[in-house]
Design a protein around this motif. Structure first.
Motif, PDB file in Angstrom:
ATOM      1  N   ARG A   1      57.740 -32.819   0.506  1.00 37.63           N
ATOM      2  CA  ARG A   1      56.713 -31.780   0.339  1.00 37.63           C
ATOM      3  C   ARG A   1      56.279 -31.686  -1.124  1.00 37.63           C
ATOM      4  O   ARG A   1      55.107 -31.491  -1.422  1.00 37.63           O
ATOM      5  CB  ARG A   1      57.255 -30.413   0.796  1.00 37.63           C
ATOM      6  CG  ARG A   1      57.592 -30.321   2.260  1.00 37.63           C
ATOM      7  CD  ARG A   1      56.351 -30.206   3.165  1.00 37.63           C
ATOM      8  NE  ARG A   1      55.652 -31.459   3.329  1.00 37.63           N
ATOM      9  CZ  ARG A   1      56.075 -32.484   4.084  1.00 37.63           C
ATOM     10  NH1 ARG A   1      57.212 -32.411   4.753  1.00 37.63           N
ATOM     11  NH2 ARG A   1      55.365 -33.584   4.198  1.00 37.63           N
TER      12      ARG A   1
ATOM     13  N   ARG B   1      39.716 -27.962  -0.822  1.00 41.67           N
ATOM     14  CA  ARG B   1      40.965 -27.297  -1.200  1.00 41.67           C
ATOM     15  C   ARG B   1      41.818 -26.966   0.030  1.00 41.67           C
ATOM     16  O   ARG B   1      43.040 -27.187   0.051  1.00 41.67           O
ATOM     17  CB  ARG B   1      40.636 -26.014  -1.974  1.00 41.67           C
ATOM     18  CG  ARG B   1      41.869 -25.271  -2.466  1.00 41.67           C
ATOM     19  CD  ARG B   1      41.487 -23.941  -3.064  1.00 41.67           C
ATOM     20  NE  ARG B   1      40.852 -23.104  -2.024  1.00 41.67           N
ATOM     21  CZ  ARG B   1      40.281 -21.923  -2.281  1.00 41.67           C
ATOM     22  NH1 ARG B   1      40.228 -21.466  -3.519  1.00 41.67           N
ATOM     23  NH2 ARG B   1      39.736 -21.217  -1.302  1.00 41.67           N
ATOM     24  N   GLU B   2      41.155 -26.437   1.074  1.00 42.49           N
ATOM     25  CA  GLU B   2      41.902 -26.119   2.298  1.00 42.49           C
ATOM     26  C   GLU B   2      42.486 -27.379   2.933  1.00 42.49           C
ATOM     27  O   GLU B   2      43.609 -27.381   3.432  1.00 42.49           O
ATOM     28  CB  GLU B   2      40.974 -25.411   3.290  1.00 42.49           C
ATOM     29  CG  GLU B   2      40.553 -24.021   2.857  1.00 42.49           C
ATOM     30  CD  GLU B   2      41.727 -23.077   2.774  1.00 42.49           C
ATOM     31  OE1 GLU B   2      42.713 -23.263   3.555  1.00 42.49           O
ATOM     32  OE2 GLU B   2      41.704 -22.177   1.928  1.00 42.49           O
ATOM     33  N   GLU B   3      41.720 -28.473   2.874  1.00 45.46           N
ATOM     34  CA  GLU B   3      42.210 -29.714   3.462  1.00 45.46           C
ATOM     35  C   GLU B   3      43.406 -30.260   2.676  1.00 45.46           C
ATOM     36  O   GLU B   3      44.382 -30.746   3.265  1.00 45.46           O
ATOM     37  CB  GLU B   3      41.086 -30.741   3.500  1.00 45.46           C
ATOM     38  CG  GLU B   3      41.482 -32.026   4.232  1.00 45.46           C
ATOM     39  CD  GLU B   3      40.304 -32.986   4.363  1.00 45.46           C
ATOM     40  OE1 GLU B   3      40.546 -34.105   4.859  1.00 45.46           O
ATOM     41  OE2 GLU B   3      39.188 -32.611   3.981  1.00 45.46           O
TER      42      GLU B   3
ATOM     43  N   LEU C   1      45.561 -28.476   0.842  1.00 42.87           N
ATOM     44  CA  LEU C   1      46.714 -27.612   1.108  1.00 42.87           C
ATOM     45  C   LEU C   1      47.291 -27.850   2.501  1.00 42.87           C
ATOM     46  O   LEU C   1      48.514 -27.828   2.710  1.00 42.87           O
ATOM     47  CB  LEU C   1      46.310 -26.140   0.948  1.00 42.87           C
ATOM     48  CG  LEU C   1      45.984 -25.682  -0.480  1.00 42.87           C
ATOM     49  CD1 LEU C   1      45.435 -24.263  -0.473  1.00 42.87           C
ATOM     50  CD2 LEU C   1      47.230 -25.747  -1.363  1.00 42.87           C
ATOM     51  N   LYS C   2      46.392 -28.112   3.478  1.00 45.11           N
ATOM     52  CA  LYS C   2      46.861 -28.344   4.842  1.00 45.11           C
ATOM     53  C   LYS C   2      47.629 -29.652   4.924  1.00 45.11           C
ATOM     54  O   LYS C   2      48.676 -29.740   5.599  1.00 45.11           O
ATOM     55  CB  LYS C   2      45.653 -28.355   5.780  1.00 45.11           C
ATOM     56  CG  LYS C   2      46.050 -28.491   7.249  1.00 45.11           C
ATOM     57  CD  LYS C   2      44.813 -28.414   8.131  1.00 45.11           C
ATOM     58  CE  LYS C   2      45.210 -28.547   9.608  1.00 45.11           C
ATOM     59  NZ  LYS C   2      44.014 -28.510  10.491  1.00 45.11           N
ATOM     60  N   ASN C   3      47.098 -30.700   4.261  1.00 44.25           N
ATOM     61  CA  ASN C   3      47.806 -31.986   4.293  1.00 44.25           C
ATOM     62  C   ASN C   3      49.159 -31.903   3.579  1.00 44.25           C
ATOM     63  O   ASN C   3      50.123 -32.558   3.995  1.00 44.25           O
ATOM     64  CB  ASN C   3      46.952 -33.075   3.642  1.00 44.25           C
ATOM     65  CG  ASN C   3      45.771 -33.464   4.509  1.00 44.25           C
ATOM     66  OD1 ASN C   3      45.835 -33.352   5.731  1.00 44.25           O
ATOM     67  ND2 ASN C   3      44.691 -33.905   3.890  1.00 44.25           N
TER      68      ASN C   3
ATOM     69  N   GLN D   1      50.921 -29.169   3.457  1.00 44.96           N
ATOM     70  CA  GLN D   1      51.663 -28.155   4.202  1.00 44.96           C
ATOM     71  C   GLN D   1      52.252 -27.098   3.252  1.00 44.96           C
ATOM     72  O   GLN D   1      53.403 -26.697   3.369  1.00 44.96           O
ATOM     73  CB  GLN D   1      52.786 -28.797   5.033  1.00 44.96           C
ATOM     74  CG  GLN D   1      52.288 -29.781   6.091  1.00 44.96           C
ATOM     75  CD  GLN D   1      53.428 -30.375   6.914  1.00 44.96           C
ATOM     76  OE1 GLN D   1      54.567 -29.954   6.785  1.00 44.96           O
ATOM     77  NE2 GLN D   1      53.110 -31.330   7.753  1.00 44.96           N
TER      78      GLN D   1
ATOM     79  N   TYR E   1      51.133 -23.406   0.667  1.00 41.12           N
ATOM     80  CA  TYR E   1      50.178 -22.344   0.388  1.00 41.12           C
ATOM     81  C   TYR E   1      49.652 -22.418  -1.042  1.00 41.12           C
ATOM     82  O   TYR E   1      48.525 -22.018  -1.325  1.00 41.12           O
ATOM     83  CB  TYR E   1      50.821 -20.961   0.597  1.00 41.12           C
ATOM     84  CG  TYR E   1      51.205 -20.689   2.032  1.00 41.12           C
ATOM     85  CD1 TYR E   1      50.265 -20.816   3.066  1.00 41.12           C
ATOM     86  CD2 TYR E   1      52.490 -20.281   2.357  1.00 41.12           C
ATOM     87  CE1 TYR E   1      50.617 -20.544   4.367  1.00 41.12           C
ATOM     88  CE2 TYR E   1      52.843 -20.002   3.662  1.00 41.12           C
ATOM     89  CZ  TYR E   1      51.899 -20.147   4.667  1.00 41.12           C
ATOM     90  OH  TYR E   1      52.229 -19.888   5.962  1.00 41.12           O
TER      91      TYR E   1
ATOM     92  N   GLU F   1      45.733 -20.875  -1.894  1.00 39.33           N
ATOM     93  CA  GLU F   1      44.836 -20.178  -0.979  1.00 39.33           C
ATOM     94  C   GLU F   1      44.288 -18.932  -1.673  1.00 39.33           C
ATOM     95  O   GLU F   1      44.813 -18.488  -2.701  1.00 39.33           O
ATOM     96  CB  GLU F   1      45.589 -19.782   0.296  1.00 39.33           C
ATOM     97  CG  GLU F   1      45.983 -20.969   1.175  1.00 39.33           C
ATOM     98  CD  GLU F   1      46.609 -20.516   2.476  1.00 39.33           C
ATOM     99  OE1 GLU F   1      46.954 -19.308   2.580  1.00 39.33           O
ATOM    100  OE2 GLU F   1      46.771 -21.355   3.384  1.00 39.33           O
TER     101      GLU F   1
ATOM    102  N   PHE G   1      55.472 -22.396   0.537  1.00 37.04           N
ATOM    103  CA  PHE G   1      55.145 -22.867   1.886  1.00 37.04           C
ATOM    104  C   PHE G   1      55.957 -22.065   2.908  1.00 37.04           C
ATOM    105  O   PHE G   1      56.922 -21.360   2.580  1.00 37.04           O
ATOM    106  CB  PHE G   1      55.449 -24.357   2.032  1.00 37.04           C
ATOM    107  CG  PHE G   1      56.907 -24.706   1.875  1.00 37.04           C
ATOM    108  CD1 PHE G   1      57.734 -24.843   2.983  1.00 37.04           C
ATOM    109  CD2 PHE G   1      57.466 -24.873   0.618  1.00 37.04           C
ATOM    110  CE1 PHE G   1      59.065 -25.155   2.832  1.00 37.04           C
ATOM    111  CE2 PHE G   1      58.791 -25.188   0.471  1.00 37.04           C
ATOM    112  CZ  PHE G   1      59.618 -25.328   1.588  1.00 37.04           C
ATOM    113  N   ASP G   2      55.552 -22.212   4.153  1.00 34.75           N
ATOM    114  CA  ASP G   2      56.241 -21.592   5.291  1.00 34.75           C
ATOM    115  C   ASP G   2      57.441 -22.480   5.658  1.00 34.75           C
ATOM    116  O   ASP G   2      57.291 -23.672   5.918  1.00 34.75           O
ATOM    117  CB  ASP G   2      55.285 -21.446   6.467  1.00 34.75           C
ATOM    118  CG  ASP G   2      55.905 -20.671   7.621  1.00 34.75           C
ATOM    119  OD1 ASP G   2      57.117 -20.343   7.545  1.00 34.75           O
ATOM    120  OD2 ASP G   2      55.205 -20.412   8.616  1.00 34.75           O
TER     121      ASP G   2
END
Length: 493
Positions: free
Chosen positions: A61, A85-87, A89-91, A93, A95, A111, A165-166
């Motif tokens: 990570r 930016r969202e993409e 952060l999503k890739n 995994q 925040y 975010e 991150f979660d």
């Protein structure tokens, strides 16, 4: 309270029923223990491996977040569109991503409204024990926890990198890994336990079961020669146990056979003693008539003849009682020993020029014993010595001496014969095994030992060799102890 006790009793009963197959079977117990031990070994392997799995997941990570931050480095203004930016952060995994470089901490990606951080972990120079503790904290934390992780960026791209991150995907991944490890460990445990169980079953359990079954069968019928175990020829401990068990069973069979022969011999001796007692009773009547003859020689020998016949009759009567009771307890009385030894010498052996008798007992020595039993003791020893000298071409001498030491009288019977054979010395006081001469029954010394012990005394072979044989008897006065007699037995005569 009563209901609780009943439930406890039911639970204990169920547990006892479950444990019964393990208690009754060594094979089942061995299989279960092997499974448990292999599983324990797998657990010891699982603990560090789950911590290592978590560490690798977090490193991945951090690497993904660092790669995502490179997209901003490529822009002149370090800005990207909200969609990109969202993409990123999503890739990755995460925040948010923060990079610490040149003594400055900069939020690279984030975010618009990142969640609150529940806890944080620092992977830099963390000790193994803390990594293990953090791994189990993650497993038992539950879903939805947000964490902050700090690590070292790759390729020295800064002092540190932080990600938020979660933790739920990490926890689920660890649970799947743990499940797979458990199933794999279970399969390995079953395979290993089966192999170990099979090997131990054939190497240990089955031979031990064979020994156990043979012992049970031999106990049920020890006289059956077929139930003596046949050793397998193994050279290990099982083979030694089989050979020793076989020897022990053979010795037990020999002892039982000997006891059966003794019982048959006892019945025959009882019949002979019964008839011999009647014959001696007639001889006693004749000796009474001889005693009435007015002749000095007859009057001198008659009392000794009467005493000898009386002892023979009493011995026959005691033999008839032998099958029902032990030897009669000694009827002790105090009497001079020197004259008594003269009587033994006269009864032991006819006069012979090849055998010299020496009574070295002082006239003032008295002994407290049963005269009849002491006569049998000394007569057996004296006859054995005389027979040994008679078989020797050169003959020899027999010497009987005595001394008193406190409450004990020590009797020494020594001869100058050829000595006892090794076999006789090994089983000296055992009936039918300690015979000194060929054809002898080996009862004389066994009788002597029994009568001496009945007096609370002790007999020992002081020495035996080419120069002769020496026996020593200790007879304590009334109340004397066997241990005290044995302790003083080594004193010189």
């Amino acid at each position: 309270m009563r209901a609780t006790a009943e439930r406890t009793g039911i639970a204990e009963g169920r547990l006892a029923r479950l444990m019964r197959p393990l208690r009754e079977s060594l094979s089942r117990r061995l299989l279960v223990l092997t499974l448990l031990f292999v599983m324990l070994a797998e657990v010891l392997i699982f603990v560090p491996s789950i911590a290592n799995f978590r560490l690798n997941w977090l490193d991945q990570r951090l690497a993904a977040a660092q790669i995502a931050s490179l997209a901003l480095e490529a822009r002149p203004d370090n800005m990207v569109s909200p969609a990109l930016r969202e993409e990123l952060l999503k890739n990755a995994q995460v925040y948010a991503v923060a990079l610490h470089r040149d003594d400055a901490r900069r939020l690279v990606l984030s975010e618009d409204m990142p969640p609150m951080v529940d806890t944080s972990f620092d992977l830099r120079d963390a000790m193994a024990i803390f990594q293990i503790m953090d791994a189990f904290e993650t497993l038992f934390a539950g879903d939805g926890r947000v964490v902050l992780v700090t690590g070292n960026p790759r390729f020295a791209a800064g002092e540190s990198i932080e990600i938020v991150f979660d933790e739920t995907p990490l926890r689920h991944a660890m649970l799947r890994y743990g499940k797979n490890i458990f199933l794999l460990s279970l399969v390995i445990s079953i395979i290993t336990a089966s192999l170990v169980f099979t090997a131990l079953h054939f190497v240990l359990v089955r031979p031990m079961r064979r020994i156990t079954e043979n012992m049970v069968a031999f106990r049920n019928d020890p006289e059956d020669a077929r139930r003596v175990i046949a050793p397998s020829g193994r050279a290990d401990e099982i083979g030694i146990a089989e050979r020793e068990l076989s020897l022990m069973q053979k010795e037990i069979r020999a002892t039982l056979s000997q006891k059966a022969h003794l019982a048959a011999l006892g019945a025959a001796v009882s019949k002979i003693s019964h008839d011999l007692r009647n014959i001696l009773a007639s001889a006693q009547l004749i000796s009474d008539r001889i005693g009435a003859i007015d002749d000095p020689t007859v009057q001198h020998l008659a009392p000794r003849l009467f005493a000898a016949i009386g002892r023979a009759i009493d011995l026959c009567a005691d033999t008839l009682k032998f099958g029902r009771a032990e030897e009669a307890p000694p009827r002790r009385k105090r009497f001079p020993l020197a004259a008594f030894v003269d009587e033994v010498v006269e009864a032991a052996w006819p006069e012979s020029e090849r055998i010299g008798w020496h009574n070295d007992v002082a006239p003032d020595i008295e002994i407290e014993a049963d005269p009849d039993q002491l006569f049998r003791i000394l007569l057996n020893l004296a006859r054995n010595a005389a027979q040994a000298l008679a078989e020797s071409a050169a003959g020899g001498e027999i010497r009987i001496a005595a001394r008193r030491d406190g409450g004990h009288v020590y009797l020494d019977i020594a001869d100058t014969g050829p000595g006892l054979p090794e076999k006789a010395r090994a089983h000296l006081f055992e009936p039918f095994t300690g015979g000194v001469r060929a054809g002898g029954a080996g009862l004389g010394l066994a009788i002597v030992d029994e009568l001496v012990r009945a007096h609370g005394g002790h007999i020992e072979l002081v020495g035996s060799g080419p120069t002769g044989t020496h026996f020593r008897i200790c007879i304590p006065d009334t109340g004397g102890a066997l241990t005290a007699c044995a302790e003083q037995d080594g004193a010189p005569a």
